[in-house]
Design a protein around this motif. Structure first.
Motif, PDB file in Angstrom:
ATOM      1  N   UNK A 230      -9.844  20.023   5.415  1.00  0.00           N
ATOM      2  CA  UNK A 230      -9.514  20.157   6.770  1.00  0.00           C
ATOM      3  C   UNK A 230      -9.632  18.843   7.556  1.00  0.00           C
ATOM      4  N   UNK A 231     -10.585  18.031   7.379  1.00  0.00           N
ATOM      5  CA  UNK A 231     -10.818  16.721   8.073  1.00  0.00           C
ATOM      6  C   UNK A 231      -9.459  15.976   7.617  1.00  0.00           C
ATOM      7  N   UNK A 232      -8.916  16.057   6.318  1.00  0.00           N
ATOM      8  CA  UNK A 232      -7.996  14.928   5.919  1.00  0.00           C
ATOM      9  C   UNK A 232      -6.889  15.548   6.645  1.00  0.00           C
ATOM     10  N   UNK A 233      -6.359  16.806   6.547  1.00  0.00           N
ATOM     11  CA  UNK A 233      -5.361  17.416   7.565  1.00  0.00           C
ATOM     12  C   UNK A 233      -5.192  17.063   8.858  1.00  0.00           C
TER      13      UNK A 233
ATOM     14  N   UNK B   6      -2.280  14.321  10.341  1.00  0.00           N
ATOM     15  CA  UNK B   6      -1.468  14.587  11.163  1.00  0.00           C
ATOM     16  C   UNK B   6      -1.103  13.525  12.100  1.00  0.00           C
ATOM     17  N   UNK B   7      -1.963  12.632  12.152  1.00  0.00           N
ATOM     18  CA  UNK B   7      -1.655  11.449  13.085  1.00  0.00           C
ATOM     19  C   UNK B   7      -0.910  10.123  12.413  1.00  0.00           C
ATOM     20  N   UNK B   8      -0.546  10.451  11.172  1.00  0.00           N
ATOM     21  CA  UNK B   8       0.050   9.417  10.413  1.00  0.00           C
ATOM     22  C   UNK B   8      -1.011   8.881   9.204  1.00  0.00           C
ATOM     23  N   UNK B   9      -0.130   7.877   8.767  1.00  0.00           N
ATOM     24  CA  UNK B   9      -1.091   7.165   7.630  1.00  0.00           C
ATOM     25  C   UNK B   9      -0.909   7.766   6.286  1.00  0.00           C
TER      26      UNK B   9
ATOM     27  N   UNK C  72       0.810  -1.262  -0.041  1.00  0.00           N
ATOM     28  CA  UNK C  72      -0.086  -0.134   0.139  1.00  0.00           C
ATOM     29  C   UNK C  72       0.770   1.291   0.130  1.00  0.00           C
ATOM     30  N   UNK C  73       0.488   2.190  -0.984  1.00  0.00           N
ATOM     31  CA  UNK C  73       1.481   3.542  -0.870  1.00  0.00           C
ATOM     32  C   UNK C  73       0.265   4.610  -1.375  1.00  0.00           C
ATOM     33  N   UNK C  74       0.994   5.866  -1.558  1.00  0.00           N
ATOM     34  CA  UNK C  74       0.163   6.758  -1.884  1.00  0.00           C
ATOM     35  C   UNK C  74       0.118   6.841  -3.568  1.00  0.00           C
TER      36      UNK C  74
ATOM     37  N   UNK D 276      -8.346  10.280   2.686  1.00  0.00           N
ATOM     38  CA  UNK D 276      -9.393  10.821   1.827  1.00  0.00           C
ATOM     39  C   UNK D 276     -10.581   9.987   1.413  1.00  0.00           C
ATOM     40  N   UNK D 277     -10.214   8.710   1.230  1.00  0.00           N
ATOM     41  CA  UNK D 277     -11.470   7.956   0.701  1.00  0.00           C
ATOM     42  C   UNK D 277     -12.318   7.350   1.967  1.00  0.00           C
TER      43      UNK D 277
END
Ligand code: AMP
Ligand code: MG
Length: 708
Positions: free
Chosen positions: A224-227, A231-234, A22-24, A240-241
């Motif tokens: 905003x929610x994604x940011x 910040x917690x990692x991942x 798994x990667x971006x 996003x999805x």
């Protein structure tokens, strides 16, 4: 129809296969089903994504759930393009056109060639497309940069003019460009649309009355929610999805309707643009426990019987229950330590192979079989050894051997193991006879289970061995149903509680302890609602408590149509009951109904009949309600150790046990004889028709254990 049971969000990719890890910047699929967020899935290429999407559509369709799938790329080009390319101002004509032109495999595709061809045909080789990600490979008619670029069409759609930060679909390369995703995405959507013709509506071009909707979305709407999550990692794409699926599935209905009310028949639109605050709010809404997955209620008529039938044969009654009932319990995810006896709510596949690496099945010595010579063997030993969990780091050279212990991963250079008992060993060498087969005494990687194969199917009640299999193949948790909650009520003026003084004409309540015990053995949660006198107000109050605190209500007594049979009278009054006259002995009519939507099984009062009806009818019905597969008790034929004649018309169940390979039955068939229930270890089932049994005649024996 603008409500959806399941929301999936796809983060698309226009590039090639992104590998097993798994990667971006790969394809990601987020899913929220009936309010439950699922872990995002990583999809390494478009072929895998197309399969995953087809499976998802199949699954949701066959479960009768409405599905919304959002894709993060434009569904259409700026106005004028569809007409110029296909002769029709219809964006879906562009879909078909692209599907016919684009070729795509995980390693290569022709997107730049197709863009170049369009540029040559519609824009004198200077536009509308630009950008080329292949460093040394120029494409005729496709400018690499915007110098010399000329676009005969609008640069942006109306929706992009309203969405600051969005990219145009003409740009095919460079960070953030979406042009390649459109070219490589629309053909996949086109094939899905054809495959499920009539079941998928493409928004906003088609009306949303199909069970599946494809919409265009844009993860930046919940930046905003994604940011905050990032910040917690991942991995950002996974957040996003996941968050967008969560947000769309938690939107209040009016907000969802407002977002879908868009008039953009040629260019399409980004769903939710202009409603960012609502989406951000919904993305932040609590997950899981706050919105338990609520299965649909049972149909009001689920216990109706066909008109005109007098006595329903047992098999017909069972077939009716089987088709009418469905799971009524929510789903959850539990650690393995809490999952024993629970019912699996989804199919589970192996996340890892078992064994994960080739390893040795015995204590002995390992070497490469191909390096053996003919005749007796003498091999030098390499320093060190391989043990379970302590692999050998180096490589074993051809013609050498290494000490290995059971379970050890085979070191590099080893494919065969000889049992220590079969060698003569010194500190430096081993000697052994010829004749060993290649691969002897080893276990192949995945010889038990390969990664990705189905291991456990939904509806299964988890056994200790299932937990071993799940753990070995990489699962720490399993998707299971919540336990079915069963309320138990005894009815009758004559009943007193064991331990209380019993007067003339009074009897101790025998059914309740029996039914409570049975429900526990079945793995259900019990709600003991005690005894209720033959009085409607009291019974009504008890049924109300059952309906609010349990998923099923079991009553005993009062189920026939006599003066004091208040269970059937009350349910009848509520218009919610059917008297099931089943051709079975023992057993008076069963009262089956819904009380405030909660199924009620009105069992006969006689303990023997109550037990038989519970095992034969309530048990499989409750298994279905609990999410399990339909359950048919498994029995076997035994020579009868008794003699009996039976008339045709009713199937009969006798209290029985197995002794010396024969089926014995209890000396009396009286249905109040509780001692016979306790004596028995199972039931003998005699067929619906007439039968004359003599000692030695084969009869069907159903051990009590087969009902658990
Ligand atoms: P009913 O179905 O209410 O007419 O009851 C049939 C018979 O079963 C009567 O003899 C009742 O006394 C008996 N019975 C009903 N409920 C129970 C119970 N909970 N325990 C023992 N016997 C019962
Ligand atoms: Mg009674």
């Amino acid at each position: 129809m603008t409500s959806f049971d399941t929301v999936a969000i796809v983060d698309w990719s226009g590039g090639n296969d992104t590998g097993p890890r798994p990667r971006r910047d790969a394809i990601w699929l987020g899913l929220t089903r009936l309010g439950q967020d699922q872990p995002p899935a990583y999809l390494r290429n478009r072929t895998a994504a197309e399969t995953a999407l087809a499976n998802l559509i199949d699954t949701e369709r066959s479960a009768g759930r409405r599905l919304l799938i959002g894709f993060d790329f434009p569904f259409a080009y700026p106005s004028g393009f569809a007409q110029a390319l296909t002769g029709r101002a219809d964006p879906l004509a562009v879909w078909d056109w692209l599907e016919a032109q684009i070729t795509d495999t995980p390693r290569a595709n022709n997107r730049f060639e197709v863009a170049g061809a369009i540029n040559r045909a519609l824009g004198q080789g200077r536009g509308p497309f630009w950008g080329n990600a292949r460093p040394r490979h120029d494409i005729a008619g496709l400018p690499r940069t915007k110098s010399g670029y000329a676009n005969p069409f609008p640069d942006r759609r109306a929706v992009e003019r309203a969405a600051p930060g969005s990219f145009t679909c003409w740009q095919l390369a460079g960070a953030g460009a979406v042009g390649s995703q459109v070219l490589m995405g629309l053909p996949v959507l086109t094939r899905l649309r054809r495959r499920f013709a009539g079941h998928i509506a493409i928004w906003p071009f088609e009306s949303l009355d199909a069970p599946v909707a494809f919409v265009e979305i844009w993860p930046s709407l919940i930046a905003g929610a994604v940011r905050r999550a990032e910040a917690e990692g991942g991995i950002r794409d996974a957040h996003q999805v996941r968050l967008l699926a969560r947000a769309l599935s938690r939107l209040p209905a009016p907000a969802l309707r407002a977002m879908l009310q868009v008039d953009a028949p040629e260019e399409g639109w980004i769903m939710g643009l202009g409603h960012e605050d609502k989406l951000e709010q919904a993305a932040a809404a609590e997950t899981g426990a706050a919105t338990p997955l609520a299965p649909p209620p049972l149909r009001d008529d689920c216990f109706a019987l066909p008109a005109g039938v007098d006595w329903t044969p047992v098999d017909d009654a069972l077939a009716l229950l089987r088709t009418r009932l469905h799971p009524v319990v929510a789903q959850t995810e539990l650690p393995l330590s809490g999952a024993l006896g629970r019912i699996l709510s989804r199919d589970v596949t192996a996340l890892r192979a078992n064994p994960p690496q080739p390893n040795t099945a015995v204590d002995g010595y390992g070497f490469a079989h191909a390096s053996l010579t003919t005749g007796d063997q003498v091999l030098p030993l390499v320093q060190g050894r391989a043990a379970a969990g302590l692999p050998f780091d180096g490589t074993v050279p051809p013609g050498h051997a290494i000490r290995v212990l059971t379970g050890a991963a085979l070191p590099e250079g080893v494919d065969t193991v000889i049992l220590q008992e079969d060698v003569t060993a010194t500190d430096t060498h081993i000697a052994f006879r010829p004749g060993l087969k290649p691969g002897a005494n080893t276990r192949r990687a995945g010889e038990d289970v390969t990664a990705g194969t189905p291991i456990l199917s939904a509806g299964r009640r988890l056994t200790p061995a299932d937990l071993a299999l799940a753990s070995a193949t990489g699962h720490a948790t399993l998707p299971v149903h919540e336990r079915l909650r069963v309320a138990i009520i005894s009815t009758g003026d004559e009943l007193v509680e064991p331990g209380d003084p019993a007067g003339l004409g009074q009897i101790f309540d025998a059914n309740r302890p029996m039914l409570l015990g049975l429900m526990q053995q079945f793995g259900f949660e019990v709600l003991d609602l005690g005894r209720v006198p033959d009085n409607r107000a009291a019974l009504r109050a008890a049924l109300d408590r059952g309906a609010s605190g349990a998923d099923v209500i079991l009553t005993s007594g009062g189920a026939s149509s006599g003066d004091e049979d208040h269970v059937s009278a009350l349910l009848n009054e509520a218009g919610a009951m059917t008297e099931w006259r089943i051709a079975v002995k023992p057993g008076r009519p069963l009262a089956l109904g819904l009380w405030s939507g909660t199924p009620v099984f009105g069992l006969p009062g006689n303990p023997v009949a109550a037990l038989v009806c519970t095992l034969i009818f309530a048990r499989p019905a409750m298994a279905r309600l609990a999410g399990a597969d339909w359950q048919t008790p498994q029995g076997f034929d035994l020579p009868a150790g008794f003699e009996k004649s039976k008339k045709p018309g009713r199937r009969e169940y006798l209290r029985a046990r197995m002794r010396d390979g024969r089926a014995e039955v209890f000396k009396s068939e009286g249905s109040g004889r509780i001692s016979g229930l306790s004596w028995a270890e199972g039931l003998v089932e005699l067929p619906d028709g007439a039968a004359h049994i003599t000692p030695g005649t084969p009869v069907r024996f159903l051990p009590f254990g087969s009902f658990l």
